[in-house]
Design a protein around this motif. Structure first.
Motif, short mmCIF file in Angstrom:
data_model
loop_
_atom_site.label_atom_id
_atom_site.label_comp_id
_atom_site.label_asym_id
_atom_site.label_seq_id
_atom_site.Cartn_x
_atom_site.Cartn_y
_atom_site.Cartn_z
N ALA A 360 -41.92 -35.47 22.16
CA ALA A 360 -42.27 -36.90 22.17
C ALA A 360 -41.40 -37.66 23.17
CB ALA A 360 -42.12 -37.48 20.78
N LEU A 361 -41.91 -38.81 23.56
CA LEU A 361 -41.21 -39.65 24.54
C LEU A 361 -40.89 -40.98 23.88
CD1 LEU A 361 -40.41 -39.40 27.55
CD2 LEU A 361 -42.55 -40.58 28.11
N VAL A 362 -39.58 -41.31 23.79
CA VAL A 362 -39.16 -42.57 23.17
C VAL A 362 -39.50 -43.73 24.10
CG1 VAL A 362 -37.20 -43.89 22.30
CG2 VAL A 362 -37.34 -41.40 21.88
N SER A 370 -36.12 -35.83 27.34
CA SER A 370 -37.24 -35.06 26.78
C SER A 370 -37.55 -33.85 27.65
CB SER A 370 -38.48 -35.96 26.64
OG SER A 370 -38.28 -36.96 25.65
N GLU A 371 -37.49 -34.03 28.96
CA GLU A 371 -37.74 -32.91 29.87
C GLU A 371 -36.68 -31.83 29.71
OE1 GLU A 371 -40.22 -32.28 31.67
OE2 GLU A 371 -41.26 -34.16 32.17
N ILE A 373 -35.08 -31.05 26.93
CA ILE A 373 -35.42 -30.30 25.71
C ILE A 373 -36.56 -29.33 25.99
CG2 ILE A 373 -36.42 -30.53 23.39
CD1 ILE A 373 -34.89 -33.21 23.17
N ALA A 374 -37.59 -29.80 26.70
CA ALA A 374 -38.73 -28.94 27.03
C ALA A 374 -38.27 -27.74 27.87
CB ALA A 374 -39.79 -29.74 27.78
N SER A 375 -37.38 -27.98 28.82
CA SER A 375 -36.88 -26.89 29.66
C SER A 375 -36.11 -25.86 28.84
CB SER A 375 -35.98 -27.45 30.77
OG SER A 375 -36.73 -28.26 31.65
N ALA A 376 -35.32 -26.34 27.88
CA ALA A 376 -34.55 -25.43 27.02
C ALA A 376 -35.49 -24.55 26.19
CB ALA A 376 -33.61 -26.22 26.12
N LEU A 377 -36.58 -25.13 25.70
CA LEU A 377 -37.55 -24.36 24.92
C LEU A 377 -38.29 -23.35 25.81
CD1 LEU A 377 -38.95 -27.25 22.67
CD2 LEU A 377 -37.60 -25.31 21.88
N ARG A 378 -38.68 -23.80 26.99
CA ARG A 378 -39.41 -22.89 27.90
C ARG A 378 -38.56 -21.70 28.31
NH1 ARG A 378 -40.67 -27.99 31.11
NH2 ARG A 378 -42.49 -28.89 30.04
N ARG A 379 -37.24 -21.93 28.49
CA ARG A 379 -36.36 -20.82 28.87
C ARG A 379 -36.35 -19.74 27.79
NH1 ARG A 379 -33.11 -24.97 31.26
NH2 ARG A 379 -31.91 -25.25 29.31
N ARG A 380 -36.69 -20.11 26.58
CA ARG A 380 -36.74 -19.16 25.48
C ARG A 380 -38.17 -18.67 25.20
NH1 ARG A 380 -35.41 -21.78 20.94
NH2 ARG A 380 -35.12 -19.76 19.91
N GLY A 381 -39.09 -18.97 26.15
CA GLY A 381 -40.45 -18.46 26.05
C GLY A 381 -41.36 -19.25 25.14
N ILE A 382 -41.00 -20.48 24.82
CA ILE A 382 -41.82 -21.33 23.95
C ILE A 382 -42.57 -22.33 24.83
CG2 ILE A 382 -41.81 -22.97 22.04
CD1 ILE A 382 -39.15 -21.67 21.14
N ALA A 383 -43.89 -22.22 24.88
CA ALA A 383 -44.70 -23.10 25.72
C ALA A 383 -44.59 -24.55 25.25
CB ALA A 383 -46.16 -22.65 25.69
N THR A 384 -44.18 -25.42 26.14
CA THR A 384 -43.84 -26.80 25.77
C THR A 384 -44.30 -27.76 26.83
OG1 THR A 384 -41.84 -25.96 24.67
CG2 THR A 384 -41.95 -28.32 25.07
N GLU A 385 -44.77 -28.93 26.39
CA GLU A 385 -45.08 -30.02 27.32
C GLU A 385 -44.48 -31.31 26.79
OE1 GLU A 385 -49.33 -31.67 26.91
OE2 GLU A 385 -49.58 -29.51 26.51
N SER A 418 -24.95 -34.80 19.16
CA SER A 418 -26.36 -34.75 18.79
C SER A 418 -27.29 -34.82 19.99
CB SER A 418 -26.69 -35.88 17.83
OG SER A 418 -26.51 -37.14 18.48
N ALA A 419 -26.78 -35.19 21.18
CA ALA A 419 -27.62 -35.32 22.37
C ALA A 419 -28.29 -33.98 22.68
CB ALA A 419 -26.79 -35.78 23.55
N GLY A 420 -29.60 -34.07 22.96
CA GLY A 420 -30.34 -32.86 23.33
C GLY A 420 -30.91 -32.13 22.14
N THR A 421 -30.71 -32.63 20.91
CA THR A 421 -31.28 -32.00 19.73
C THR A 421 -32.43 -32.89 19.23
OG1 THR A 421 -29.64 -33.04 18.28
CG2 THR A 421 -29.11 -30.87 19.17
N GLY A 422 -32.57 -33.02 17.93
CA GLY A 422 -33.60 -33.88 17.38
C GLY A 422 -34.22 -33.27 16.15
N GLU A 423 -35.45 -33.68 15.83
CA GLU A 423 -36.18 -33.14 14.71
C GLU A 423 -37.55 -32.66 15.19
OE1 GLU A 423 -36.37 -35.96 11.56
OE2 GLU A 423 -34.24 -35.70 11.02
N VAL A 424 -38.04 -31.59 14.57
CA VAL A 424 -39.34 -31.05 14.94
C VAL A 424 -40.25 -31.10 13.72
CG1 VAL A 424 -38.68 -28.64 14.47
CG2 VAL A 424 -40.56 -29.13 16.05
N LYS A 425 -41.48 -31.55 13.95
CA LYS A 425 -42.45 -31.72 12.87
C LYS A 425 -43.60 -30.75 13.04
CE LYS A 425 -45.38 -35.33 10.79
NZ LYS A 425 -44.66 -35.53 9.53
#
Length: 448
Positions: A360-362, A370-371, A373-385, A418-425
């Motif tokens: 999400a974008l605040v 936000s980008e 976080i997306a990059s960190a997920l993609r580096r682990r093979g999780i498709a993210t936008e 806490s920077a760079g973390t968050g909550e996932v729903k």
């Protein structure tokens, strides 16, 4: 474009969610083929017209390739200009490929090929002008052991079993069996009789009997025995005794019976509740180059499509005059099978996008966070936008729902640890948890 384009009939285009299923089917079949040592190849889309039209049976269906302006000569070719056409199947280009590269291939050569083909025929359900096929073949040099016939049928059965399709029936016969039976009966025009029997799925039994007499030179009694043979259809080797009971003797018939029994027995372990293998002594395959095993594959509930795959043994499809390359193979129609299932709603669509997570974008100022976080997920093979715009979170969640994205990540806008973390729903269940993009993993059942 200033106006809405008009669709071209016979050239199906899939929506992303249908294309996702097609890709899954192709990937699944490819894995099975490679587990059995089949190498993937891709041939060019065009072949010289004289090669495509060999035999003259399909001239009207060939799409000719030419430049709109100028001559048709191909840069780099020597000699006079050669007219080119788009291939209408994958067998003709494969035969040429083997001849052209034979010095660099190891035989028996085992290949699978998944490509589009083009055929200029009248479009109808299951028959298109552009379509995707899957072919597997084993080809030898001068000779090819019969056990490869068993192997190819078994491998195709294994490749089809996990697919999300209605039940499939692989129906197998043997041209030696048919030819030996007709020869033993004393029918003069064996080839004509085979072509006539191949019309049983289109014409009434009485009409086929008449054609056997009128066109193949059979007597009324011989025609009736041919039809008796064609009614034998079993999932075990009991067909051998049933054929013997018809009282026909011929050496070639004996060979065909042995080979067909070996295929049925050899594929027994691959049979499931979704894919069956059975001897069907009606199957003939009209193409003259088949010399032994022949088969067609039918899909339950879609008998109107006729077969969705076919193939068999060919002992002299490719030759350079000195060496002959016999082979055995099967062609399965991806488009022929999937498009009608999509149109009928029988086959469920896949995800519209490959994304597992929408970050999400605040606000626009926080887009870099936000980008990241997306990059960190993609580096682990999780498709993210990342969300397209900074709307209210409710709208961003609905945007993810429309696109079929199961998770929405809400970034922590604070600073420090806490920077760079968050909550996932998980928007399917409503569960929401604190998460770190360097460690969080979606549930195993979810795409990633």
């Amino acid at each position: 474009m200033s106006e809405k384009p008009t669709p071209l009939s016979g050239f199906p285009e899939l929506l992303p969610e249908h294309r996702a299923v097609e890709r899954q089917v192709i990937a699944s079949m490819s894995r099975t083929f490679e587990l059995h040592g089949f190498a993937n190849i891709e041939t060019r889309a065009v072949e010289p017209i004289e090669r495509l039209s060999k035999g003259g049976e399909i001239d009207k269906e060939i799409y000719v390739l030419r430049r709109l302006q100028g001559d048709d000569s191909t840069a780099g070719d020597s000699g006079p200009s050669r007219q080119l056409g788009l291939h209408f199947d994958l067998t003709v280009p494969f035969a040429r490929y083997v001849l052209e590269h034979s010095g660099k291939l190891e035989f028996p050569f085992r290949r699978y090929q998944i490509q589009p083909a083009w055929r200029g025929e009248r479009p109808q359900e299951g028959r298109y002008r552009q379509f995707t096929q899957v072919d597997i073949d084993v080809i030898g040099r001068d000779e090819l052991a019969f056990h490869h016939d068993v192997e190819v049928v078994r491998v195709m059965a294994e490749a089809l079993a996990p697919l999300p399709l209605p039940p499939l029936s692989i129906q197998v016969n043997n041209r030696k069996l048919i030819q030996g039976f007709y020869r033993g009966l004393g029918i003069a025009d064996v080839t004509g009789a085979i072509r006539t029997i191949d019309k049983l799925d289109k014409l009434p039994r009485e009409e086929v009997a008449r054609l056997l007499v009128d066109d193949a030179g059979a007597t009324t009694d011989q025609a009736e025995r041919c039809l008796e043979l064609a009614t034998i259809r079993v999932q075990d080797t009991s067909f051998v005794d049933r054929v013997r009971s018809l009282g026909v003797e011929d050496e070639l018939l004996d060979t065909g019976l042995r080979e067909l029994a070996a295929v049925v027995e050899g594929c027994a372990e691959a049979v499931t509740d979704r894919v069956t293998v059975e001897a069907n002594l009606r199957i003939a395959r009209g193409l003259d180059y088949y010399t032994g095993t022949v088969l067609e594959i039918f899909m339950a509930g879609y008998e109107r499509l006729k077969s969705v795959a076919g193939g068999g043994r060919y002992d002299a499809l490719a030759t350079d005059g000195r060496t002959t390359y016999p082979g055995v193979g099967i062609s399965f129609g991806i488009s022929r099978t999937l498009v009608p299932l999509f149109n009928d709603g029988v086959l469920a669509p896949g995800p519209k996008v490959p994304s597992t997570v929408l970050v999400a974008l605040v606000d626009e100022e926080s887009r870099p966070a936000s980008e990241a976080i997306a990059s960190a997920l993609r580096r682990r093979g999780i498709a993210t936008e990342v969300a397209a715009s900074a709307q209210k979170f409710g709208k961003q969640i609905r945007y993810a729902e429309r696109r079929g994205i199961p998770y929405v990540w809400f970034p922590d806008t604070g600073t420090g640890a806490s920077a760079g973390t968050g909550e996932v729903k998980d928007i399917r269940s409503g569960d929401q948890v604190a998460a770190d993009p360097t460690t969080w993993t979606p549930k195993e059942a979810d795409p990633s």
